[in-house]
Design an enzyme around this catalytic site. Structure first.
Site, short mmCIF file in Angstrom:
data_model
loop_
_atom_site.label_atom_id
_atom_site.label_comp_id
_atom_site.label_asym_id
_atom_site.label_seq_id
_atom_site.Cartn_x
_atom_site.Cartn_y
_atom_site.Cartn_z
CB CYS A 94 -0.90 -0.02 1.23
SG CYS A 94 -1.71 1.53 1.61
CD GLU A 95 -0.22 5.38 -3.90
OE1 GLU A 95 -0.96 6.36 -3.99
OE2 GLU A 95 0.43 4.94 -4.87
CG HIS A 96 -2.53 5.53 0.97
ND1 HIS A 96 -3.72 4.97 0.54
CD2 HIS A 96 -2.25 6.51 0.07
CE1 HIS A 96 -4.13 5.58 -0.55
NE2 HIS A 96 -3.27 6.51 -0.86
CG HIS A 97 -1.18 3.00 5.92
ND1 HIS A 97 -2.34 2.91 5.17
CD2 HIS A 97 -1.39 3.98 6.84
CE1 HIS A 97 -3.22 3.78 5.62
NE2 HIS A 97 -2.68 4.44 6.63
CD GLN A 135 -7.81 -4.42 -4.99
OE1 GLN A 135 -7.58 -4.53 -3.80
NE2 GLN A 135 -8.82 -5.05 -5.57
CG HIS A 163 -6.01 -3.51 0.67
ND1 HIS A 163 -5.38 -2.52 -0.06
CD2 HIS A 163 -6.79 -4.20 -0.21
CE1 HIS A 163 -5.76 -2.60 -1.33
NE2 HIS A 163 -6.61 -3.61 -1.44
CB CYS A 165 -3.44 -0.43 5.29
SG CYS A 165 -4.54 -0.49 3.86
#
Length: 204
Positions: A94-97, A135, A163, A165
């Site tokens: 995940c590019e956020h976490h 995704q 995910h 996250c």
């Protein structure tokens, strides 16, 4: 979900990449920030191991789908029906976490005189999976790469994934699955083709 397929920026592969030493020092900083001691016995080699693991986990930045999809085959005895490769496993982040996304992809296309080697489809999923992702973006990227290179009559991509996250942090809902789809060409305009793709994916 019927994602909009558009161009995406290519990853930076030039000399701006930090050195191995800088990467290892960044890991040491994170270890200290987490509350541990990077000089203790169990963590002394951890920065080097993490840097090596990241090089493998994010190897997709050093690969281009055009290189993988460059070779096609025209001797197909007139075959022009759906080609589907389903249940392609992948591991992304995940590019956020920066925590794992674990899932599988189903990819189909309608040939227009040329076909791909089946392993090439799995390789494209691997390339985009081994990058920081959402995704939705990955689904559209896989479809766009095949559409641009092969120029088939249509492409269909479905990705289903869990995910971490959501499972490991935040709402902590283990076992929930996210499903995304992208359709182009005949899969987008012909309801029967789209329905057949969905049916073939769900058949076991």
């Amino acid at each position: 979900m019927d994602a909009i397929v558009k161009n995406f920026p290519q990853p930076n592969r030039d000399s701006d990449r930090p050195s191995q030493q800088e990467a290892e020092e960044a890991v040491r900083v994170l270890l200290r920030w987490a509350g541990d001691d990077p000089t203790r016995e169990g963590l002394i080699e951890t920065p080097a191991r993490v840097a090596k693991a990241y090089r493998e986990l994010f190897a997709g930045y050093d690969m281009a789908p055009e290189d993988v999809l460059g070779r096609t085959f025209e001797e197909v005895a007139g075959y022009d029906d759906m080609v589907l490769v389903k249940d392609i496993p992948f591991y992304s982040h995940c590019e956020h976490h920066m925590v794992p996304i674990i899932g599988k992809a189903h990819v189909a296309y309608m040939p227009d005189g040329r076909v791909l080697g089946l392993s090439k489809i799995a390789r494209v999923v691997e390339i985009y999976g081994r990058r920081l992702q959402t995704q939705e973006t990955m689904t559209a990227q896989v479809a766009r790469a095949i559409d641009d290179t092969l120029q088939p009559r249509g492409v269909a991509v479905m990705i289903e994934a869990e995910h971490m996250c959501m499972a490991m942090r935040g709402v902590q809902k283990q076992g929930s699955t996210t499903l995304t789809t992208t359709f182009t060409g005949t899969f987008k305009t012909e309801a029967a083709d789209q329905a057949r793709f969905m049916s073939m994916v769900r058949s076991r």
